[in-house]
Write a protein that holds these residues in place. Sequence first.
Motif, PDB file in Angstrom:
ATOM      1  N   GLY A   1      -3.615  27.079   7.021  1.00 51.48           N
ATOM      2  CA  GLY A   1      -4.584  27.291   6.295  1.00 51.48           C
ATOM      3  C   GLY A   1      -4.393  26.556   4.941  1.00 51.48           C
ATOM      4  O   GLY A   1      -5.171  26.029   4.231  1.00 51.48           O
TER       5      GLY A   1
ATOM      6  N   ARG B   1      -7.857  26.941  13.992  1.00 48.24           N
ATOM      7  CA  ARG B   1      -8.258  28.284  13.507  1.00 48.24           C
ATOM      8  C   ARG B   1      -7.419  29.308  14.076  1.00 48.24           C
ATOM      9  O   ARG B   1      -7.010  30.325  13.392  1.00 48.24           O
TER      10      ARG B   1
ATOM     11  N   LEU C   1      -4.072  29.474  11.970  1.00 43.72           N
ATOM     12  CA  LEU C   1      -4.070  29.191  10.207  1.00 43.72           C
ATOM     13  C   LEU C   1      -2.884  29.962   9.654  1.00 43.72           C
ATOM     14  O   LEU C   1      -2.332  29.179   8.578  1.00 43.72           O
TER      15      LEU C   1
END
Lengths: 231, 301
Positions: free
Chosen positions: A94, A122, A125
Amino acid sequence: MLEVQGIHAAYGDVRVLRGVTFDVQPAEIMCLLGRNGAGKTTTLKSVMGLLPLGDGCVTLAGENLATLPPHDIPRRGIGYIPQGRRLFPELTVGENIEIGLMTRSMGKETREWVLELFPRLRERLKQTAGTLSGGEQQMLATARALCLRPKVLLLDEPTEGLQPSMIALIRDVILKMKAEGVAIVLVEQRVDAVLQVADRVVFIENGTSVKTATADDLRKDPEILTRYLGV
Amino acid sequence: MLATLEGAVIASVLVLTAMGLSIVFGVMRVVNVAHGEFYMLGAVLAWYVSSVLGVNAVVGFVAALVLAPLLVGLIAAAADRLILKHLKYDPDRTIVATIGLLYIIQQTTLMTFGPDARPVAPPFNQRLALPWFEWGENGLEMFWPWGLSITSYKLFVIAAAAVVLLSLWVLITRTKLGLIMRATQQDSETALAFGIPVGRVYSVVFGLGAGLAALGAVLVVPIQQAHYLMGADPLLLSFIVVIIGGLGSLPGTVVAALLIGMSDGIISVFFSPTLAKIIATFLVAMVLVWRPQGLFGRAVT
Ligand SMILES: Nc1ncnc2c1ncn2[C@@H]1O[C@H](COP(=O)(O)OP(=O)(O)OP(=O)(O)O)[C@@H](O)[C@H]1O
Ligand SMILES: [Mg+2]
């Protein structure tokens, strides 16, 4: 779009580039080919302003990039995927993406867009980038560069050390960016992979660009490859 | 018990000072030999600010607490721009340059403020009695209020250091600036390729490191006087801490500072300050022999 005119560059006293010239237009894939140590990586670094130019100039849509401080060059819309990924290894996935978004102050929308392109990221992250697999690291390096919504994308051997399915994924993303009108500079060792996607090819030998050919030229006359690469 | 508290005061100041050195090394790979002089400058400026504004000890002290670290940070950032930047942060040449900086700051302070030791009045200084329990003839006995004591100011130093440390941790892990600092630390070239103005980040970090040393010094001047030669000890101790904790490792720095500060306090009270320094130096030697990367550092690969 991006024009590189006779650039010279050196690491300290070691002169590496002696006249590299090429240009790339929107929605075009330009490949740099050359043997190990020819100066392909150095060319991309010079475009990014990471090495001082000894001579020559680099312009983006008419603006001379050499007059900008180096940190302003990516802000003009050049996304860079360095050789060996060069992620920030102790930052999370992230946070690496966040760095890319910060470059041109892109928001949530862009973040969602790159995470759609790479759903694997995703799920990870919160994981530190250094612990990702090679393929995931390449996805992250690509995602980080796409976070700039680049007009020009520089990729330095993006398929190095990847398995075929991952190579296909990266290639799809490159073609998708081309379709969106991005000007793409691709450095690649695997000639077969290049021939599938390239519109034009520049051969670099000992720090000098020696020949430019279109994909058609290469198809008609494969001899060119042997002459400049010795393969 | 008393010794532990004295140790905690020393450790609190040391944590801040060593943290400054550690952050600068961690992000910039610069060994700042002038770090102790930024500490000294913080102390001397604290005296100057509080004596200029010194109608009231509290006003003077609060002003010093804000202004001295800020000024020192700005001076350090300027030194980064004027000197270190032009050396391209080369590890060897920056050591030489910061040695030069050490003498410049020291002599300028001597010429400007003179050689006298300067006291700063603490903003508050009640004697606090602490209960002390001891197993005596009649079972458990409590000694109070004439057992142990510490001044309220010393407790304030400990609390202030804890607050600063916590804010620093939030800054580094939770803010945008912290993210930029960490990215620059890990790969400055790639950071530049993503629009991070690395030169400016370095100036901020160098200023922040010096400001932390100055902050530690402002906290210490009500206990110890400000003097133009006071920078040597904190420099040595910070180096010891940073080596033991692991170069550039912030958690390591905190743990090592507590360890060294506490043991320095305890050994100084029961034996002698010299013995404390000998033991600390010995510890450094042991760490360098057995674990060159420091207790918390990662081996360089
Ligand atoms: N940091 C450096 N300092 C000094 N010389 C360097 C440095 N980096 C690269 N070089 C030299 O510059 C030349 C060109 O290197 P470059 O990395 O640009 O080659 P390349 O074409 O990307 O090769 P490869 O296909 O192996 O990635 C090489 O001879 C290399 O040894
Ligand atoms: Mg290369």
